[in-house]
Scaffold this motif. Sequence first.
Motif, PDB file in Angstrom:
ATOM      1  N   VAL A 175     -15.106  -6.668  19.902  1.00 46.39           N
ATOM      2  CA  VAL A 175     -14.507  -7.778  19.639  1.00 46.39           C
ATOM      3  C   VAL A 175     -12.789  -7.727  19.958  1.00 46.39           C
ATOM      4  O   VAL A 175     -12.394  -6.673  19.832  1.00 46.39           O
ATOM      5  N   LYS A 176     -12.236  -8.857  20.348  1.00 44.68           N
ATOM      6  CA  LYS A 176     -11.036  -8.809  20.522  1.00 44.68           C
ATOM      7  C   LYS A 176     -10.269  -9.858  19.851  1.00 44.68           C
ATOM      8  O   LYS A 176     -10.641 -11.244  20.283  1.00 44.68           O
ATOM      9  N   LEU A 177      -9.566  -9.678  18.726  1.00 49.74           N
ATOM     10  CA  LEU A 177      -9.116 -10.848  17.923  1.00 49.74           C
ATOM     11  C   LEU A 177      -7.518 -10.855  18.450  1.00 49.74           C
ATOM     12  O   LEU A 177      -6.975 -10.012  18.871  1.00 49.74           O
ATOM     13  N   PRO A 178      -6.905 -12.108  18.229  1.00 47.53           N
ATOM     14  CA  PRO A 178      -5.676 -12.277  18.577  1.00 47.53           C
ATOM     15  C   PRO A 178      -4.752 -11.567  17.575  1.00 47.53           C
ATOM     16  O   PRO A 178      -5.106 -11.462  16.417  1.00 47.53           O
ATOM     17  N   GLU A 179      -3.555 -11.148  18.133  1.00 51.67           N
ATOM     18  CA  GLU A 179      -2.604 -10.179  17.224  1.00 51.67           C
ATOM     19  C   GLU A 179      -2.015 -11.239  16.034  1.00 51.67           C
ATOM     20  O   GLU A 179      -2.236 -10.891  14.844  1.00 51.67           O
ATOM     21  N   TYR A 180      -1.910 -12.478  16.346  1.00 51.24           N
ATOM     22  CA  TYR A 180      -1.583 -13.402  15.441  1.00 51.24           C
ATOM     23  C   TYR A 180      -2.533 -14.755  15.473  1.00 51.24           C
ATOM     24  O   TYR A 180      -2.733 -14.886  16.478  1.00 51.24           O
ATOM     25  N   GLY A 181      -2.617 -15.316  14.144  1.00 51.37           N
ATOM     26  CA  GLY A 181      -3.377 -16.614  14.355  1.00 51.37           C
ATOM     27  C   GLY A 181      -4.632 -16.546  14.337  1.00 51.37           C
ATOM     28  O   GLY A 181      -5.392 -17.411  14.798  1.00 51.37           O
TER      29      GLY A 181
END
Length: 329
Positions: A175-181
Amino acid sequence: MKTLFSGIQPSGVPTIANYIGAIKQFQTMQYDYESYFCIVDQHAITVPQDRLKLRERTRQLAAIYLASGIDTTHSTLFIQSEVPAHAQAGWLMQCISYIGELERMTQFKDKSSKQQDGISAALLTYPPLMAADILLYGTDIVPVGDDQKQHLELTRNLAERFNSKYNDILTIPEVKLPEYGARIKSLQEPTKKMSKSDSNQKSFVSLLDPPKQIEKKIKSAVTDSEGIIRYDKENKPGVSNLLDIVSVLKDATVESIEKDFEGVQYGEFKSFVAEVVVDELTPFQERYEHYMNSEELDHILDKGRDQANMKAQKMLTKMENAMGLGRKR
Ligand code: ATP
Ligand code: MG
């Protein structure tokens, strides 16, 4: 080259949360991978949908992907229901899923609690279909918002289970979550996530809202009575959410925004937030209009369907062979 897959449901008009949590990452990431972007309409029908609206939103979502910079000379953009392998592999994934693990999904709990006319069985079996979406493409990476983390963990478990039970053919995706938001909150109930399917229109800003409406929605965002612009997710979820939105869209740190707005009233801060959102969405909406009004859109979706079909069918055949379905091919 590694493979990227991500999907969005045509269950409403995408919001700035979908944009910040997922869509914004796609444009730059796509070139580092063989990329697949999917309009997951079969997921949308796990809750009641109006037939004509669903069709319209499917088209809109295609234009939104394109307006956000998906380059179909490099990436594949397609509609889930036009690639039958998804539903077929979804069934295989259901057969190796346990009811208990599906019942533990927080999205199932949230969404089923909102259904008044009975809960569809598909709301429960949505995650195995999502696993199929991802696994059919040999996906290495899935850029999504924080709310999909649990589904991704299940996808990995199902892939590992399939590989150890049958044959080692599925890639375990990251999974790749955005660093912010990664989790933008509702403007009306800032302890809940913002969702495009929320029945309260004031809880989100959609990517197609006109500037006046954006301003109105942000001005009526729930904050608190402290009157200080300070990041504190626990005690000031509303203000913190607005700070998150501005910080991502302006590519500025939360600290620097706090500093710039020291001693400023909420009303003035909200006007600034609205302006930042409008500035981001105005050029986006122009590009959207262009794609909505062009014949290109159908050609792109036809090409995407054919490309996705070819890739997905190959994996489906491997999966069916591994499980002993039909005659050996
Ligand atoms: P629905 O209410 O119909 O589930 P949604 O707003 O949750 O709609 P999805 O189509 O389910 O949108 O998800 C599309 C993408 O947006 C996913 O990558 C998801 O993780 C991301 N996303 C959804 N909500 C948020 C949020 N509040 N903050 C950040 N990312 C989000
Ligand atoms: Mg969702």
